[in-house]
Design a protein around this motif. Sequence first.
Motif, PDB file in Angstrom:
ATOM      1  N   UNK A   1      -6.273  -2.180  -8.257  1.00  0.00           N
ATOM      2  CA  UNK A   1      -5.876  -3.346  -9.048  1.00  0.00           C
ATOM      3  C   UNK A   1      -4.381  -3.611  -8.896  1.00  0.00           C
ATOM      4  N   UNK A   2      -3.560  -2.564  -8.996  1.00  0.00           N
ATOM      5  CA  UNK A   2      -2.123  -2.734  -8.768  1.00  0.00           C
ATOM      6  C   UNK A   2      -1.871  -3.331  -7.385  1.00  0.00           C
TER       7      UNK A   2
ATOM      8  N   UNK B   1       1.216  -2.416 -12.899  1.00  0.00           N
ATOM      9  CA  UNK B   1       1.574  -1.022 -13.159  1.00  0.00           C
ATOM     10  C   UNK B   1       0.469  -0.213 -13.806  1.00  0.00           C
ATOM     11  N   UNK B   2      -0.781  -0.454 -13.441  1.00  0.00           N
ATOM     12  CA  UNK B   2      -1.907   0.243 -14.068  1.00  0.00           C
ATOM     13  C   UNK B   2      -1.883   1.751 -13.818  1.00  0.00           C
TER      14      UNK B   2
ATOM     15  N   UNK C   1       0.830  -1.205   0.000  1.00  0.00           N
ATOM     16  CA  UNK C   1       0.000   0.000   0.000  1.00  0.00           C
ATOM     17  C   UNK C   1       0.866   1.259   0.000  1.00  0.00           C
ATOM     18  N   UNK C   2       1.836   1.305   0.889  1.00  0.00           N
ATOM     19  CA  UNK C   2       2.653   2.520   1.014  1.00  0.00           C
ATOM     20  C   UNK C   2       3.450   2.794  -0.253  1.00  0.00           C
ATOM     21  N   UNK C   3       3.984   1.747  -0.884  1.00  0.00           N
ATOM     22  CA  UNK C   3       4.765   1.964  -2.104  1.00  0.00           C
ATOM     23  C   UNK C   3       3.884   2.445  -3.250  1.00  0.00           C
ATOM     24  N   UNK C   4       2.656   1.925  -3.339  1.00  0.00           N
ATOM     25  CA  UNK C   4       1.749   2.336  -4.411  1.00  0.00           C
ATOM     26  C   UNK C   4       1.257   3.766  -4.207  1.00  0.00           C
TER      27      UNK C   4
ATOM     28  N   UNK D   1       3.349   6.031  -6.835  1.00  0.00           N
ATOM     29  CA  UNK D   1       2.583   6.213  -8.070  1.00  0.00           C
ATOM     30  C   UNK D   1       1.397   7.162  -7.911  1.00  0.00           C
ATOM     31  N   UNK D   2       0.562   6.925  -6.882  1.00  0.00           N
ATOM     32  CA  UNK D   2      -0.678   7.689  -6.777  1.00  0.00           C
ATOM     33  C   UNK D   2      -0.416   9.168  -6.552  1.00  0.00           C
TER      34      UNK D   2
END
Length: 508
Positions: A188-189, A201-202, A155-158, A162-163
Amino acid sequence: MADVLELSLPFLLFAAFAIPLLFLRLKPKTTTAAFAAYGPKSYPIIGSALAIAANGDRLPQYVTGLIRRSPTHTITLRRPFGSCLIVTANPANVEHMLKTRFEAYPKGPLMNSAIRDFLGDGIFNADGETWKIQRKLASHEFSTRSLRRFVDVAVLSEVSGRLLPLLASAAKSKTVLDLQDVLQRFAFDNICKIAFGSDPGCLDPDVPASDFAAAFDDAVWLTGQRLTTAVWFVWKLKRALRIGSEKRLFDSVRIINDFAGKLIRERKAKRATAAKSEGENSDLLSRFLETCGADERFVKDIVVSFMLAGRDTTSAALTWFFWLISSHKHAEEEILREISIFGSEVVGFEKVKEMHYLHAAICESMRLYPPVPNDSKGAAEDDVLPDGTIVPKGARVAYHPYAMGRMESLWGKDWEEFRPERWLRKDEAEGKCRFVAEDPYKYPVFQAGPRVCLGKEMAFVQMKSLAAAVLRQFRVVPAMPNFEPDYVANLTSKMKGGFPVRFLSRDT
């Protein structure tokens, strides 16, 4: 030819039933006064199909209105050819179904057959011993500290990798984004990392669109359409002929199964040649392979089921949450005050526990807009619900979280208001307000009883981590003034047409 045949089937079916009904002059089926009070008019052969079809584009709202008018908050919808669907918003009935007489209300053969092509015999479609085995296995895995750490990292990396950069870029360029789409891509990622140890990687704008993600979307929607078909043998006939929507579903499921099968084989090969380590075996796929061994199909069904739960439900919940927050300044200010003590860091499992107001706000948004609008079971035997409703063997019986969140008898005269404070209680010893959960049979958003959602705790970690990180840096503003979205129900809920927003940096 297939398209023509698909279009012809509904017409032929309509003609087959409509002509005899014209001679019957469509007189309502003789019923007792009691039945008339608890459901729409029912006709010979077609049951309540006319009323349901007339309200097909607003079915959750229509059913909610019927339930409100029922003294017991339970209604009966007559389906074609004499079958029936009983729908309830009565907590006593919900507890009866989900706990007291749990064994009498399995998913049932109709639900099993409609979902099996997509979810196989995974935990969300299984009954009996198959379900018990998966539940026991999954319960163990979801309780492990190592999986919690793995979810935290994913969660933290996404969020940070990215977000937030994507939203910062949109804020700088004043670009309008569909927040519903962004949240689905994020989820989804995230669930692919947790479930498969794979990163599609969406959210990365440089990565091509994923065929797997598109296929998953199609499979969810088309499977949901099976469940809302008035005459079930229509989809079964189309499936046998492999035409129209059933051909699309077949193609989508094939892509999903090929993707999942490839990952399973790769993971098996890696486990056979490499030394095991916690990092290699943290995702759910590795954990289930460790336990289930060579049963590839069994593992695939479990993991795809968890992907459905982890992807569509959290993104739906957060979409409605951000819309409600955008029009409720007091709630937004309370959340900002609460998260300010954590500085600029993206917070994980341990720290989100202290975010009581944010937790309350997310629960309140799901009360009004539940990610899963209704859930049905199949009566395995004749029964009587606590409110006196007679349930014949073979009937579908559904509880309706969307309607339950709109009952004055359950939530008071202010049920229409978005008010997170209804979930908070003052701790006199500490002088702070703390979140207090409601009776799960009054608020069955995560189911209840033996089938209560295993991923509930992790879902809150993901939602609270994301919401805190986004609101700390940005104001989320609907792109259209006075935006009033429509709630669309399928296997899970969505905001019709998406949620176009602008992101305004709080630093400017």
